[in-house]
Scaffold this motif. Structure first.
Motif, short mmCIF file in Angstrom:
data_model
loop_
_atom_site.label_atom_id
_atom_site.label_comp_id
_atom_site.label_asym_id
_atom_site.label_seq_id
_atom_site.Cartn_x
_atom_site.Cartn_y
_atom_site.Cartn_z
N LYS A 20 -4.12 9.28 2.74
CA LYS A 20 -2.94 9.27 3.61
C LYS A 20 -3.28 9.92 4.94
CE LYS A 20 0.94 9.77 1.68
NZ LYS A 20 2.14 10.26 0.96
N SER A 41 11.05 9.01 7.21
CA SER A 41 10.10 9.21 8.30
C SER A 41 10.25 10.63 8.83
CB SER A 41 10.32 8.20 9.44
OG SER A 41 11.58 8.43 10.08
N TRP A 55 6.03 9.50 11.99
CA TRP A 55 5.27 9.35 10.76
C TRP A 55 6.14 8.58 9.76
CZ3 TRP A 55 2.65 14.73 9.43
CH2 TRP A 55 1.73 15.04 10.44
N LEU A 57 7.03 7.33 6.24
CA LEU A 57 6.76 7.86 4.91
C LEU A 57 6.93 6.78 3.85
CD1 LEU A 57 8.63 11.27 5.31
CD2 LEU A 57 6.19 10.80 5.70
N ASP A 58 6.19 6.93 2.75
CA ASP A 58 6.20 5.90 1.71
C ASP A 58 6.91 6.32 0.43
OD1 ASP A 58 4.39 7.78 0.89
OD2 ASP A 58 2.73 6.38 0.54
N TYR A 61 11.37 11.16 0.24
CA TYR A 61 11.40 12.60 0.47
C TYR A 61 12.80 13.05 0.87
CZ TYR A 61 6.32 12.20 0.45
OH TYR A 61 5.02 11.95 0.08
N LEU A 74 6.20 18.54 2.13
CA LEU A 74 7.19 17.49 1.87
C LEU A 74 7.49 17.41 0.38
CD1 LEU A 74 5.94 14.45 3.99
CD2 LEU A 74 8.27 15.32 4.01
#
Length: 314
Positions: A20, A41, A55, A57-58, A61, A74
């Motif tokens: 990542k 994100s 950024w 995010l996948d 979170y 995170l």
């Protein structure tokens, strides 16, 4: 032989995909960052109040915290692991086996404290992902804050605030507080506590507790649902109430000075340079305030829920 070579190639590809990496943010760059939770994100905003990086995010979170100047921790309530990302490189540094139920994280230098609302625990970790200590809590631990000696933990679905030794998480004492409390702030010799309220009764006050005894010192009106706080460069303390979209300005003695309506369903407030910064969860805007007025709105991703800042030049 071809099958073996192909297998190694495939493994290499999978390994590369698992590395990542995000666009780096230079270590000298001051920023305030928004964690957007509806389309996950992190977005970084500069001292010039301009969006400088995103950024994507996948994972779902639900919270983050700033660690030791150059890291972001995170976590997500439904996730088994949390992650530590280095800001200056954009790289994943460590993963943490926090298990499902992470509700809040708080960092003191290079120690990270994670509350878990499913297991009813608080755990401390180092920046390499190693567990340092662990303790049982009340029901649904959430907000946390620390001074030089103790870690203070609100148990959201309980009527107690737990106080732990900051080093080994040994329980020091508990205080009686209202259920559904949320939001903590240290002001001189007091701990200010906000909250949502229980059931149909929305919380309208900030409670002040003596930091040594845990005794209630008084209450300040801040309707409704004051849930986050910020110190500002003007010497005042600010609280944001997401139930009515107001930011309240208090003296450190608890006297209300003024208020202003900001955003739609704000959950987070911080200071940044000469500005106050408020995240509007429902309207997807980050607001910058000075002298009681909104001076800038920055559009961000959907659901800005938490803010962190870095002021490296200070």
């Amino acid at each position: 032989m071809r099958k073996i070579i192909g297998l190694f190639f495939l493994c290499g590809m999978l390994s590369a995909c698992s590395d990542k990496t995000f666009p780096p943010i230079d270590s000298s760059t001051d920023f305030v960052a928004s964690l957007n939770t509806l389309e996950p994100s992190i977005q970084f905003i500069s001292k010039n109040l301009e969006l400088i990086e995103t950024w994507e995010l996948d994972k779902p979170y639900t919270g983050f915290t700033h660690v030791s100047d150059d890291y972001i921790f995170l976590y997500g309530y439904t996730l088994e692991e949390a992650e530590l990302l280095q800001i200056s490189t954009g790289k994943l540094i460590a993963t943490y086996p926090v298990h499902e139920g992470a509700t809040f994280a708080y960092a003191v230098k290079e120690t990270i404290y994670v509350a878990n609302g499913k297991e009813n625990t608080v755990t401390s970790y180092d920046v390499k992902g190693n567990e340092i200590a662990k303790a049982d809590t009340g029901r649904y631990p959430m907000s946390m804050i620390a001074d030089h000696n103790n870690l203070y933990v609100i148990n959201f679905k309980d009527t107690i605030l737990s106080v732990y030794n900051i080093n080994d998480l040994k329980l020091v004492t508990t205080w009686e507080i209202p259920t559904s409390s949320h939001g903590l702030h240290l002001v001189d010799n007091e701990l200010w506590v906000g909250g949502h309220g229980a059931g149909s009764q929305a919380n309208k006050v900030i409670s002040k507790y003596n930091i040594q005894s845990g005794e209630l010192q008084g209450e300040m009106e801040a309707p409704m649902m004051p849930i986050d706080f910020a110190d500002a460069s003007d010497g005042f303390v600010y609280a944001v109430s997401h139930g009515n979209n107001y930011v309240y300005k208090f003296t450190k003695g608890g006297e209300l000075v003024s208020s202003i309506k900001v955003g739609a369903n704000p959950f987070s407030i911080t200071s940044f340079g000469e500005s106050l910064v408020v995240a509007g969860y429902d309207d997807h805007q980050v607001y910058f305030l000075q002298n009681g007025e909104v001076i800038k709105k920055v559009s961000v991703g959907k659901g800005p829920f938490q803010l962190i800042k870095r002021e490296a030049s200070k």
